[in-house]
Every structure is written in structure tokens, then in C-alpha cells.
Design a protein around this motif. Structure first.
Motif, PDB file in Angstrom:
ATOM      1  N   GLY A  89      13.439   0.058   7.759  1.00  0.00           N
ATOM      2  CA  GLY A  89      14.201   1.300   7.820  1.00  0.00           C
ATOM      3  C   GLY A  89      14.778   1.693   6.478  1.00  0.00           C
ATOM      4  N   ASP A  90      15.340   0.725   5.758  1.00  0.00           N
ATOM      5  CA  ASP A  90      15.927   1.036   4.457  1.00  0.00           C
ATOM      6  C   ASP A  90      14.871   1.400   3.421  1.00  0.00           C
ATOM      7  OD1 ASP A  90      18.503   0.729   5.317  1.00  0.00           O
ATOM      8  OD2 ASP A  90      18.787  -1.284   4.495  1.00  0.00           O
ATOM      9  N   ASP A  91      13.665   0.849   3.582  1.00  0.00           N
ATOM     10  CA  ASP A  91      12.588   1.246   2.680  1.00  0.00           C
ATOM     11  C   ASP A  91      12.126   2.667   2.981  1.00  0.00           C
ATOM     12  OD1 ASP A  91      10.599   0.455   0.561  1.00  0.00           O
ATOM     13  OD2 ASP A  91       9.204   0.944   2.175  1.00  0.00           O
ATOM     14  N   MET A  92      12.059   3.000   4.261  1.00  0.00           N
ATOM     15  CA  MET A  92      11.629   4.347   4.644  1.00  0.00           C
ATOM     16  C   MET A  92      12.612   5.415   4.174  1.00  0.00           C
ATOM     17  SD  MET A  92      10.214   3.636   8.516  1.00  0.00           S
ATOM     18  CE  MET A  92       9.802   5.368   8.801  1.00  0.00           C
ATOM     19  N   THR A  93      13.897   5.104   4.216  1.00  0.00           N
ATOM     20  CA  THR A  93      14.907   6.083   3.806  1.00  0.00           C
ATOM     21  C   THR A  93      15.171   6.058   2.307  1.00  0.00           C
ATOM     22  OG1 THR A  93      16.680   4.497   4.280  1.00  0.00           O
ATOM     23  CG2 THR A  93      16.052   6.005   6.049  1.00  0.00           C
ATOM     24  N   GLY A  94      14.592   5.094   1.609  1.00  0.00           N
ATOM     25  CA  GLY A  94      14.764   5.031   0.162  1.00  0.00           C
ATOM     26  C   GLY A  94      16.034   4.354  -0.296  1.00  0.00           C
ATOM     27  N   ALA A  95      16.680   3.590   0.583  1.00  0.00           N
ATOM     28  CA  ALA A  95      17.940   2.945   0.208  1.00  0.00           C
ATOM     29  C   ALA A  95      17.733   1.689  -0.620  1.00  0.00           C
ATOM     30  CB  ALA A  95      18.753   2.619   1.463  1.00  0.00           C
ATOM     31  N   ASP A  96      16.627   0.976  -0.400  1.00  0.00           N
ATOM     32  CA  ASP A  96      16.450  -0.325  -1.044  1.00  0.00           C
ATOM     33  C   ASP A  96      15.741  -0.260  -2.401  1.00  0.00           C
ATOM     34  OD1 ASP A  96      17.801  -1.857   0.749  1.00  0.00           O
ATOM     35  OD2 ASP A  96      16.039  -2.635   1.780  1.00  0.00           O
ATOM     36  N   ALA A  97      14.732   0.585  -2.519  1.00  0.00           N
ATOM     37  CA  ALA A  97      13.905   0.553  -3.731  1.00  0.00           C
ATOM     38  C   ALA A  97      14.699   0.737  -5.022  1.00  0.00           C
ATOM     39  CB  ALA A  97      12.798   1.607  -3.623  1.00  0.00           C
ATOM     40  N   PRO A  98      15.594   1.717  -5.124  1.00  0.00           N
ATOM     41  CA  PRO A  98      16.298   1.920  -6.393  1.00  0.00           C
ATOM     42  C   PRO A  98      17.577   1.102  -6.530  1.00  0.00           C
ATOM     43  CG  PRO A  98      16.877   3.684  -4.903  1.00  0.00           C
ATOM     44  CD  PRO A  98      15.924   2.781  -4.145  1.00  0.00           C
ATOM     45  N   ASN A  99      17.798   0.142  -5.645  1.00  0.00           N
ATOM     46  CA  ASN A  99      19.076  -0.578  -5.608  1.00  0.00           C
ATOM     47  C   ASN A  99      19.125  -1.660  -6.683  1.00  0.00           C
ATOM     48  OD1 ASN A  99      21.398  -1.939  -5.031  1.00  0.00           O
ATOM     49  ND2 ASN A  99      20.936  -2.297  -2.877  1.00  0.00           N
ATOM     50  N   THR A 100      19.666  -1.321  -7.844  1.00  0.00           N
ATOM     51  CA  THR A 100      19.808  -2.293  -8.922  1.00  0.00           C
ATOM     52  C   THR A 100      21.212  -2.886  -8.970  1.00  0.00           C
ATOM     53  OG1 THR A 100      20.349  -0.516 -10.468  1.00  0.00           O
ATOM     54  CG2 THR A 100      18.045  -1.222 -10.343  1.00  0.00           C
ATOM     55  N   GLY A 101      22.098  -2.427  -8.077  1.00  0.00           N
ATOM     56  CA  GLY A 101      23.447  -2.980  -8.040  1.00  0.00           C
ATOM     57  C   GLY A 101      23.557  -4.179  -7.126  1.00  0.00           C
ATOM     58  N   ARG A 102      22.498  -4.473  -6.392  1.00  0.00           N
ATOM     59  CA  ARG A 102      22.530  -5.517  -5.375  1.00  0.00           C
ATOM     60  C   ARG A 102      22.853  -6.886  -5.971  1.00  0.00           C
ATOM     61  NH1 ARG A 102      17.296  -4.598  -6.870  1.00  0.00           N
ATOM     62  NH2 ARG A 102      16.051  -6.446  -7.352  1.00  0.00           N
ATOM     63  N   ILE A 103      23.362  -7.772  -5.123  1.00  0.00           N
ATOM     64  CA  ILE A 103      23.591  -9.159  -5.508  1.00  0.00           C
ATOM     65  C   ILE A 103      22.670 -10.003  -4.633  1.00  0.00           C
ATOM     66  CG2 ILE A 103      25.264 -11.042  -5.651  1.00  0.00           C
ATOM     67  CD1 ILE A 103      27.455  -8.982  -6.015  1.00  0.00           C
ATOM     68  N   THR A 111       0.816  -1.206   0.000  1.00  0.00           N
ATOM     69  CA  THR A 111       0.000   0.000   0.000  1.00  0.00           C
ATOM     70  C   THR A 111       0.852   1.260   0.000  1.00  0.00           C
ATOM     71  OG1 THR A 111      -0.097  -0.066   2.411  1.00  0.00           O
ATOM     72  CG2 THR A 111      -1.878  -1.139   1.215  1.00  0.00           C
ATOM     73  N   GLU A 112       2.160   1.128   0.350  1.00  0.00           N
ATOM     74  CA  GLU A 112       3.003   2.315   0.358  1.00  0.00           C
ATOM     75  C   GLU A 112       3.440   2.646  -1.065  1.00  0.00           C
ATOM     76  OE1 GLU A 112       3.593  -0.302   2.271  1.00  0.00           O
ATOM     77  OE2 GLU A 112       3.315   0.430   4.320  1.00  0.00           O
ATOM     78  N   THR A 113       3.790   3.891  -1.278  1.00  0.00           N
ATOM     79  CA  THR A 113       4.314   4.321  -2.563  1.00  0.00           C
ATOM     80  C   THR A 113       5.827   4.281  -2.491  1.00  0.00           C
ATOM     81  OG1 THR A 113       2.431   5.758  -2.955  1.00  0.00           O
ATOM     82  CG2 THR A 113       4.429   6.212  -4.224  1.00  0.00           C
ATOM     83  N   HIS A 114       6.468   3.590  -3.431  1.00  0.00           N
ATOM     84  CA  HIS A 114       7.912   3.487  -3.458  1.00  0.00           C
ATOM     85  C   HIS A 114       8.441   4.110  -4.735  1.00  0.00           C
ATOM     86  CE1 HIS A 114       7.542   0.716  -0.131  1.00  0.00           C
ATOM     87  NE2 HIS A 114       6.724  -0.029  -0.845  1.00  0.00           N
ATOM     88  N   SER A 115       9.632   4.651  -4.646  1.00  0.00           N
ATOM     89  CA  SER A 115      10.293   5.166  -5.828  1.00  0.00           C
ATOM     90  C   SER A 115      11.055   4.033  -6.484  1.00  0.00           C
ATOM     91  CB  SER A 115      11.261   6.293  -5.434  1.00  0.00           C
ATOM     92  OG  SER A 115      11.974   6.740  -6.570  1.00  0.00           O
ATOM     93  N   MET A 116      10.464   3.413  -7.501  1.00  0.00           N
ATOM     94  CA  MET A 116      11.025   2.226  -8.117  1.00  0.00           C
ATOM     95  C   MET A 116      11.772   2.575  -9.401  1.00  0.00           C
ATOM     96  SD  MET A 116      10.262  -0.462  -6.365  1.00  0.00           S
ATOM     97  CE  MET A 116       9.126  -0.982  -5.086  1.00  0.00           C
ATOM     98  N   PRO A 117      12.842   1.842  -9.660  1.00  0.00           N
ATOM     99  CA  PRO A 117      13.472   2.011 -10.961  1.00  0.00           C
ATOM    100  C   PRO A 117      12.548   1.476 -12.048  1.00  0.00           C
ATOM    101  CG  PRO A 117      14.390   0.116  -9.816  1.00  0.00           C
ATOM    102  CD  PRO A 117      13.470   0.810  -8.855  1.00  0.00           C
ATOM    103  N   GLY A 130      18.766  -6.353   1.080  1.00  0.00           N
ATOM    104  CA  GLY A 130      17.611  -6.721   1.888  1.00  0.00           C
ATOM    105  C   GLY A 130      16.844  -7.896   1.310  1.00  0.00           C
ATOM    106  N   SER A 131      15.736  -8.214   1.949  1.00  0.00           N
ATOM    107  CA  SER A 131      14.921  -9.359   1.511  1.00  0.00           C
ATOM    108  C   SER A 131      14.144  -9.052   0.241  1.00  0.00           C
ATOM    109  CB  SER A 131      13.931  -9.751   2.611  1.00  0.00           C
ATOM    110  OG  SER A 131      12.911  -8.767   2.737  1.00  0.00           O
ATOM    111  N   ARG A 132      13.908  -7.763  -0.050  1.00  0.00           N
ATOM    112  CA  ARG A 132      13.129  -7.290  -1.201  1.00  0.00           C
ATOM    113  C   ARG A 132      11.652  -7.628  -1.093  1.00  0.00           C
ATOM    114  NH1 ARG A 132      16.179  -3.672  -2.887  1.00  0.00           N
ATOM    115  NH2 ARG A 132      14.882  -3.531  -4.751  1.00  0.00           N
ATOM    116  N   PHE A 133      11.197  -8.046   0.080  1.00  0.00           N
ATOM    117  CA  PHE A 133       9.786  -8.402   0.228  1.00  0.00           C
ATOM    118  C   PHE A 133       8.879  -7.186   0.104  1.00  0.00           C
ATOM    119  CE2 PHE A 133       8.992 -12.818   2.095  1.00  0.00           C
ATOM    120  CZ  PHE A 133      10.053 -13.361   1.392  1.00  0.00           C
TER     121      PHE A 133
END
Length: 349
Positions: free
Chosen positions: A109-123, A22-28, A129-132
Motif C-alpha cells: 500500500g505504501d509503495d502504491m501511494t508513493g510514501a515509501d520510495a522517497p523516504n530518506t528520513g527513515r531509521i 518490474t514496477e516503476t518507482h519514483s526513487m530519490p 517499511g521492509s524496503r524489499f
């Protein structure tokens, strides 16, 4: 798992039976790295809900919390001459619950700060994160409730330990919970202040090792601290190297990890230095007689593994496979190193 799917489409087009974000995320707009598949976690039944909750905790990393407790238990039981199995079991359960809660709350926390959503470099599944939340498997609020629920659940074995060992358990438990929550809470956000790596090394080293040993024989001493140093640093090294693929997205979100602060070259030096300090901790434990002299053999081998992994740290955009191999080797160092300490204590005479 499915790779190469747009995570924004995952969040917007969940299959029936799963929780809808239900939250709005800034997605790539485009993603070319793997993540969890909503289809694999769909369903409204109790088993499906439990499965979503379980895998949201990132259980593959639980060895990072279980093994330090076993190390401490081995030290204390050897000194006491017998194993108090109930306190040991309760300590493992409580520690894993706090670890699971910390993993979940870190995603929040990482979703709230915007660290996870645009992370396309992750392995995936090692970093990012879990990406759930980003995949729409669980909402941010559902993850928050899960994290809090796990913390509450950890109180049950904690209170049992208080009944067995006394009020010191309360302080040990509160220290673990404090680090686990303050690491991710945006108002404090230790992980984004450049001290998250140190906090993790303490939370997975001295705290569980010395605490579990104390539960067995009621003793805190310097020798056990020396043993806990490599155990904690091996876990801290996992966090440090896992931050390498996330460096760009962390920096963009204002998450100032040591990798963001130091860059690739500085991170490589810090990582190798951590393994050198782990080796020094093992040598100090030998010097005070807590570990036998022959522990130096696995200790040097573990340092060599850590050195090789550290030399493999690079920009993930250029050497993605190399970085992944270094991450996997770092995980192996933590597991093999902890097992080596356990066996050394058990058969060291």
C-alpha cells in the motif's frame, strides 16, 4: 545490510537469481540511510525464496502480536485453573500470520501511494517499511501475493480454533483480518486517514488479549478489557513514534498520519498521553481485582520509560540518534510491559 547505496540502482541492477522489480518507482537520486541488501537475499533456490518471504514480513516485530496473545492466555488460564495449550498455540500461529500479512500488505500500500520510495528520513529497520520493493528484492506483485497467501494460511489454524471453540472465533478472526487489510488498502487506507494508530491499538490490545483469554475459559469481562488497554496502547505507541522519521515522505504522499497532522510537538503530547492512559488502564485493572496491587510498581516504571521516550521525540533531521533511542525504548516498553503483566497474572495469587 549496506548503507549509502542508491536504491534505484538496487532495483535496476539486481544480482542474478533474485527477483527483479518490474514496477516503476519514483526513487530519490541519492540515499544515505541503510536498507536491505539484495545481495544478501539473492538466489533462486527454495531456501532463498523462503528467506526472502520470511524477512519481507518484518519478523522482528512479531513480539507485538505474540505477547498480547500470551497475556490473554495467561488471564484465561489463571481463571480456568489450567492451560489449554492447543487453542493457545493455534491462536499464536493465526495471529502471527495475520500480523505478517498486514506488514507485507502495508509495504504494498505504501509503495502504491508513493510514501515509501522517497523516504530518506527513515531509521532502518524500524521505520519506512521492509524496503524489499524499493531495493528490488521482491516486486510489488510478489509482495501482494505473499500478503494474500499469509492471510489464506491464517485460515488453517483459524478453522481448527472454530472446531475447538465454536463460531465466535470466526468473528474474532474476521475483525483481525479486516483491520490488517483495511489499514493498508489504498481505497480505505486507515493508516493514511489518521485512524491507523487507533486501529493498531485495538488490533494488538483488546482483540488478541480478550480473544485469547476467552479461548481458555469462555469469558469476556471488563477487567480483561482494562488489562488489554495498556497492551494495545504500547503497540500503538510503537506505530506512532515510528511515524516520526517518515513524517516528511508521508506528508508528501498524502498519508495523513497523526504525526503529519499534529507535528512534532503534538505527537510528543499524544505519545505521552497514550502512556498515561496505559498507566490508567493498569490502575483500573488493579481496582477491579484482575491484577494485584503490586502491579502498580512496574506500571509506574513503564510510564516513566514511556515519558522519557516521549520527551526524546524530535525532528529526525536534527536529532536522529535521539529519535532512534526513543524508538528502541518504546519497543522495550511494549516487551517488558507485556512480560510484566504475564508474570503478574501468573504469580499474583
Amino acid at each position: 545490510r549496506q548503507a549509502g547505496r542508491d536504491e534505484a540502482n538496487y532495483a535496476a541492477n539486481r544480482p542474478a537469481g533474485g527477483a527483479r522489480a518490474t514496477e516503476t518507482h519514483s526513487m530519490p537520486q541519492q540515499t544515505t540511510v541503510a536498507g536491505p541488501s539484495p545481495e544478501a537475499f539473492a538466489g533462486s533456490g527454495l531456501g532463498n525464496r523462503f528467506r526472502r518471504a520470511f524477512f519481507a514480513t518484518r519478523p522482528k516485530f512479531f513480539t507485538a502480536s505474540v505477547l498480547p496473545v500470551v497475556v490473554g492466555t495467561a488471564l484465561g488460564a489463571k481463571a480456568a485453573g489450567e492451560l489449554a495449550w492447543l487453542p493457545a498455540l493455534l491462536a499464536v500461529i493465526a495471529t502471527v500470520l495475520v500480523h505478517a500479512a498486514a506488514n507485507v500488505l502495508n509495504d504494498v500500500g505504501d509503495d502504491m501511494t508513493g510514501a515509501d520510495a522517497p523516504n530518506t528520513g527513515r531509521i532502518y529497520p524500524f521505520t519506512g517499511g521492509s524496503r524489499f520493493i524499493q531495493a528490488g528484492i521482491l516486486t510489488r506483485e510478489e509482495m501482494r501475493r505473499l500478503g494474500i497467501g499469509l492471510l489464506v494460511a491464517s485460515v488453517i489454524p483459524g478453522l481448527a480454533l472454530v472446531a475447538i471453540a465454536g463460531p465466535m472465533v470466526i468473528w474474532l478472526g474476521l475483525a483481525g483480518i479486516a483491520i490488517g487489510t483495511l489499514y493498508s488498502v489504498p481505497s480505505v487506507y486507515l493508516s493514511g486517514k489518521g485512524v491507523g494508530e487507533l486501529a493498531v491499538a485495538v488490533a494488538f490490545g483488546p482483540l488478541p488479549v480478550m480473544g485469547a483469554a476467552w479461548l481458555q475459559d469462555g469469558i469476556f469481562d471488563l477487567g480483561r478489557f482494562f488489562v488489554s488497554v495498556p497492551v494495545g496502547l504500547w503497540v500503538g505507541a510503537i506505530l506512532l513514534i515510528n511515524e516520526v522519521p517518515d513524517r516528511v515522505s508521508d506528508a508528501a504522499a498524502g498519508k495523513r498520519t497523526q504525526v503529519v497532522r499534529l507535528g512534532i510537538g503534538g505527537t510528543k503530547a499524544l505519545y505521552i498521553g497514550m502512556h498515561a492512559l496505559a498507566l490508567a488502564g493498569g490502575v483500573a485493572a488493579i481496582a477491579v481485582g484482575v491484577l494485584p496491587w503490586w502491579y502498580a510498581l512496574p506500571a509506574v516504571a513503564l510510564f516513566a520509560m514511556g515519558l522519557k521516550a516521549g520527551l526524546g521525540i524530535a525532528d529526525v533531521a536534527d536529532k536522529r540518534d535521539q529519535v532512534q533511542k526513543s524508538i528502541e525504548m518504546t519497543l522495550a516498553v511494549q516487551a517488558l510491559g507485556s512480560i510484566a503483566v504475564i508474570l503478574t497474572v501468573a504469580f499474583g495469587g
